[in-house]
Design an enzyme around this catalytic site. Structure first.
Site, PDB file in Angstrom:
ATOM      1  N   HIS A  56       0.845  -1.197   0.000  1.00 34.61           N
ATOM      2  CA  HIS A  56       0.000   0.000   0.000  1.00 34.61           C
ATOM      3  C   HIS A  56       0.881   1.247   0.000  1.00 34.61           C
ATOM      4  O   HIS A  56       2.031   1.204   0.447  1.00 34.61           O
ATOM      5  CB  HIS A  56      -0.874   0.044   1.261  1.00 34.61           C
ATOM      6  CG  HIS A  56      -2.012  -0.936   1.261  1.00 34.61           C
ATOM      7  ND1 HIS A  56      -2.151  -1.909   2.213  1.00 34.61           N
ATOM      8  CD2 HIS A  56      -3.065  -1.084   0.426  1.00 34.61           C
ATOM      9  CE1 HIS A  56      -3.252  -2.617   1.975  1.00 34.61           C
ATOM     10  NE2 HIS A  56      -3.817  -2.137   0.892  1.00 34.61           N
ATOM     11  N   CYS A  81      -2.774   0.794   9.653  1.00 34.87           N
ATOM     12  CA  CYS A  81      -3.923   0.044   9.126  1.00 34.87           C
ATOM     13  C   CYS A  81      -4.773  -0.576  10.214  1.00 34.87           C
ATOM     14  O   CYS A  81      -5.865  -1.058   9.943  1.00 34.87           O
ATOM     15  CB  CYS A  81      -3.492  -0.992   8.106  1.00 34.87           C
ATOM     16  SG  CYS A  81      -2.185  -2.034   8.628  1.00 34.87           S
TER      17      CYS A  81
HETATM   18  C1  CIR Z   1      -3.801  -7.503   3.550  1.00 38.06           C
HETATM   19  O1  CIR Z   1      -2.943  -8.025   2.823  1.00 38.06           O
HETATM   20  O2  CIR Z   1      -4.789  -6.955   3.105  1.00 38.06           O
HETATM   21  C2  CIR Z   1      -3.599  -7.557   5.051  1.00 38.06           C
HETATM   22  N1  CIR Z   1      -2.967  -8.781   5.413  1.00 38.06           N
HETATM   23  C3  CIR Z   1      -2.751  -6.393   5.521  1.00 38.06           C
HETATM   24  C4  CIR Z   1      -3.380  -5.075   5.242  1.00 38.06           C
HETATM   25  C5  CIR Z   1      -2.500  -3.964   5.683  1.00 38.06           C
HETATM   26  N2  CIR Z   1      -3.131  -2.730   5.486  1.00 38.06           N
HETATM   27  C6  CIR Z   1      -2.471  -1.594   5.269  1.00 38.06           C
HETATM   28  O3  CIR Z   1      -1.257  -1.590   5.141  1.00 38.06           O
HETATM   29  N3  CIR Z   1      -3.200  -0.492   5.147  1.00 38.06           N
END
Ligand code: CIR
Length: 253
Positions: A161, A248
């Site tokens: 991201h 997140c």
């Molecule tokens: C994913 O791959 O969607 C989750 N395991 C981690 C999301 C992390 N979110 C972020 O960096 N905003």
């Protein structure tokens, strides 16, 4: 200035969360303890924290930042690029409705995860990642413009991201690593370089003057402190195993 945060307790299903980190499976009980520590850190920054219940059907649901964007004027429910995460959106909606009257949503024609969206005042930078596409970004920009806010897209190729690699600390200053260090989109900002071996710590969070720094990254901690910020370390190793950063784990507004 932020007043509230929304978080969601991790479920045992987090063991099956999406990841490319190669750090092994998370320890669920340690993750719960770390999540509690994260909530306490948010509270220490003056936030009232709304804690939503665990969702066993959605392994990544504790990463609430990706499913909604909360701005000072409106909320936008996203359409995540990761198919396994799309069902999380309806579960955040009720909590968002408690605080927002103006609620928009990204249509299924576009993909957007708000981990790709970085707020800098009334401007929102939107990373075009594997999870967020141009259609989703353009829908978001059109919504923002209805309220006098603006958005622009940022090309990227190295990270999950946008906020995996760059984060705004107010004062015209950003923490950055990798491609974000030289990206022309951020040329007008002071960019503080995070070393490659501490790249995870580029995802620090500014909250009301305090910067939350992930525990275990001493060079980044010293760098942020040397800039004059009040800091607080937060242990999030079990979420790092799922590619999740500090930001997140909450929606701040
Ligand atoms: C994913 O791959 O969607 C989750 N395991 C981690 C999301 C992390 N979110 C972020 O960096 N905003």
């Amino acid at each position: 200035m932020f007043n509230y945060a929304i978080v969601r307790t991790p479920s045992q299903a987090m063991l099956h969360g999406l990841t490319e980190a190669n750090l092994g499976p998370p320890d669920y009980h340690l993750a719960l303890a770390q999540h509690q520590g994260y909530i306490e850190a948010l509270e220490s920054c003056g936030l009232t924290v709304v804690t939503l219940p665990a969702l066993e059907a959605f392994p990544d649901a504790c990463f609430v930042e990706d499913v909604a964007l909360l701005t000072p004027h409106c909320a936008i429910l996203t359409h995540p690029g990761a198919p396994s995460r799309r069902g999380e959106v309806e579960h955040i909606e009720a909590a968002v409705r408690q605080h927002y009257h103006q609620i928009h949503r990204i249509s299924p024609q576009g993909h957007l995860e708000a981990g790709d969206v970085m707020m800098v005042g009334s401007h929102f930078y939107i990373g075009l990642s594997a999870r967020t596409d141009m259609a989703g970004a353009q829908e978001l920009i059109a919504i923002l413009e209805q309220y006098g806010m603006r958005g622009s897209v940022v090309t990227m190729s190295e990270m999950l991201h946008l906020k995996t690699g760059i984060n705004y600390l107010e004062n015209n200053r950003m923490l950055a690593f990798g491609e974000m260090l030289t990206h022309p989109a951020f040329a007008q900002f002071e960019r503080i370089a995070i070393q490659a071996h501490e790249s995870y710590a580029a995802n620090c969070v500014w909250i009301n003057g305090t910067v939350l720094v992930p525990a275990g990254f001493p060079e980044t901690l010293a760098t942020v402190q040397a800039l004059g910020y009040h800091t607080r370390e937060v242990a999030v190793s079990e979420f790092q195993k799922l590619d999740g950063g500090l930001s997140c784990l909450s929606l701040r507004f």
